[in-house]
Structures are given as structure tokens and as C-alpha cells.
Write a protein that holds these residues in place. Structure first.
Motif, short mmCIF file in Angstrom:
data_model
loop_
_atom_site.label_atom_id
_atom_site.label_comp_id
_atom_site.label_asym_id
_atom_site.label_seq_id
_atom_site.Cartn_x
_atom_site.Cartn_y
_atom_site.Cartn_z
N UNK A 103 0.81 -1.22 0.00
CA UNK A 103 0.00 0.00 0.00
C UNK A 103 0.84 1.28 0.00
N UNK A 104 2.15 1.17 -0.24
CA UNK A 104 2.99 2.35 -0.28
C UNK A 104 4.34 2.16 0.39
N UNK A 105 4.97 3.28 0.73
CA UNK A 105 6.31 3.27 1.31
C UNK A 105 6.29 2.72 2.73
N UNK A 106 7.27 1.86 3.03
CA UNK A 106 7.42 1.29 4.37
C UNK A 106 8.86 1.42 4.83
N UNK A 107 9.03 1.39 6.13
CA UNK A 107 10.35 1.30 6.75
C UNK A 107 10.41 -0.09 7.37
N UNK A 108 11.51 -0.82 7.13
CA UNK A 108 11.57 -2.24 7.49
C UNK A 108 12.84 -2.62 8.23
N UNK A 109 12.70 -3.65 9.07
CA UNK A 109 13.84 -4.34 9.66
C UNK A 109 13.72 -5.82 9.29
N UNK A 110 14.84 -6.52 9.33
CA UNK A 110 14.88 -7.92 8.94
C UNK A 110 15.55 -8.76 10.02
N UNK A 111 15.00 -9.97 10.24
CA UNK A 111 15.59 -10.95 11.13
C UNK A 111 15.21 -12.32 10.62
N UNK A 112 15.71 -13.36 11.27
CA UNK A 112 15.38 -14.73 10.86
C UNK A 112 14.69 -15.46 12.00
N UNK A 113 13.76 -16.35 11.63
CA UNK A 113 13.10 -17.20 12.62
C UNK A 113 13.96 -18.45 12.83
N UNK A 114 13.56 -19.35 13.73
CA UNK A 114 14.39 -20.54 13.99
C UNK A 114 14.63 -21.45 12.79
N UNK A 119 12.27 -12.78 8.01
CA UNK A 119 11.14 -12.06 8.58
C UNK A 119 11.39 -10.56 8.45
N UNK A 120 10.49 -9.88 7.78
CA UNK A 120 10.56 -8.43 7.62
C UNK A 120 9.43 -7.85 8.47
N UNK A 121 9.78 -6.90 9.32
CA UNK A 121 8.77 -6.21 10.12
C UNK A 121 8.80 -4.75 9.68
N UNK A 122 7.63 -4.24 9.30
CA UNK A 122 7.56 -2.95 8.64
C UNK A 122 6.48 -2.06 9.22
N UNK A 123 6.68 -0.78 8.99
CA UNK A 123 5.69 0.23 9.34
C UNK A 123 5.55 1.16 8.14
N UNK A 124 4.30 1.48 7.80
CA UNK A 124 4.09 2.39 6.68
C UNK A 124 4.59 3.78 7.03
N UNK A 125 5.19 4.43 6.05
CA UNK A 125 5.72 5.78 6.22
C UNK A 125 4.62 6.77 5.86
N UNK A 126 4.31 7.62 6.79
CA UNK A 126 3.28 8.64 6.57
C UNK A 126 3.80 9.68 5.58
N UNK A 127 3.00 10.00 4.62
CA UNK A 127 3.35 11.07 3.67
C UNK A 127 3.20 12.41 4.38
N UNK A 128 4.23 13.24 4.26
CA UNK A 128 4.13 14.58 4.88
C UNK A 128 3.51 15.53 3.85
N UNK A 129 2.64 16.38 4.35
CA UNK A 129 2.01 17.38 3.47
C UNK A 129 2.63 18.74 3.75
N UNK A 130 3.01 19.43 2.70
CA UNK A 130 3.64 20.75 2.85
C UNK A 130 2.69 21.85 2.48
#
Length: 130
Positions: A103-114, A119-130
Motif C-alpha cells: 500500500x505504499x512506502x514502508x520502513x523495514x527491519x529484517x531478522x530470521x526465525x528458527x 522475517x521483515x517487520x515494517x511500518x508504513x511511512x506517513x506522507x508529509x504534506x507541505x
């Protein structure tokens, strides 16, 4: 035609380690259904767990542990997620890095399961309005 993903199947070598990781580190709920079948519940989805060599039919053509690359969206800040993951003794392989989600731009971190699934854990990046 297709509206959303209901569940997917993860094949594991070690059921106990798998369930522990997803419950303790990713805060998913372990559920038992049917004839001693296990799944991980989160949001409106679940991950069914199959043990390697004991998969249920029908199954994927070549179900193997460590073949998945999964991206989960978090409602928490990535800073809070990183703190939690490190407190559980897990190693972050990469991130935070910017990526593109469904659904758009995300910020992500990566790790591995056993089982060494990525595994990528992400949060959507809010678009800033100017």
C-alpha cells in the motif's frame, strides 16, 4: 476477485522453537485446532504450522523449512519493535531501511526465525504534506 490473505502454511523442523519465536518475539497467539494442529493468529490472519516430514495433505509441492520471506506490518513504532526484538536476544540483520509495501512506502527491519525464514517487520511511512 481476491480480497485478502486468510492464512499461509509455514513448515518447521522444530515445532516448539517455532511456536516460541512467533509467540514470544512477534507476540502472535498460538492456537490449537482440529486434531492437534497448530497455528499462529495475528490480526485477521493466521499461519498454519506443519512439521517437516509430517505435513498434512494437500500440501505444497516441495514444503521445506526456511523457504519463506514474510513481511509483517506493525502498529508499534519500529524503535519500540527493535528494542523488544533485541531484548529477546534476537539479531536484526538489516534496517531500518525504506522499502515498498503493498500500500505504499514502508520502513523495514529484517531478522530470521528458527527455521531461517526471512522475517521483515515494517511500518508504513506517513506522507508529509507541505
Amino acid at each position: 476477485m481476491i480480497t485478502h490473505l486468510d492464512h499461509l502454511v509455514l513448515t518447521t523442523i522444530n515445532l516448539e522453537k517455532c511456536l516460541d519465536f512467533y509467540q514470544r518475539v512477534l507476540k502472535m497467539q498460538v492456537i490449537i485446532f482440529g486434531d492437534q494442529r497448530y497455528a499462529l493468529q495475528f490480526g485477521e490472519q493466521k499461519i498454519n504450522i506443519h512439521q517437516y516430514g509430517k505435513e498434512l495433505e494437500p500440501k505444497a509441492h516441495l514444503p521445506v523449512p526456511g523457504a519463506l520471506d514474510l513481511c509483517f506490518i506493525t502498529s508499534e513504532s519500529l524503535d519500540k519493535v527493535i528494542t523488544h526484538i533485541k531484548s529477546e536476544g534476537m539479531t536484526i540483520l538489516e534496517g531500518p531501511v525504506n522499502r515498498t509495501g503493498a500500500m505504499g512506502a514502508i520502513s523495514s527491519i529484517y531478522l530470521r526465525d528458527p527455521d531461517l525464514n526471512l522475517i521483515e517487520i515494517s511500518q508504513y511511512i506517513e506522507e508529509s504534506t507541505n
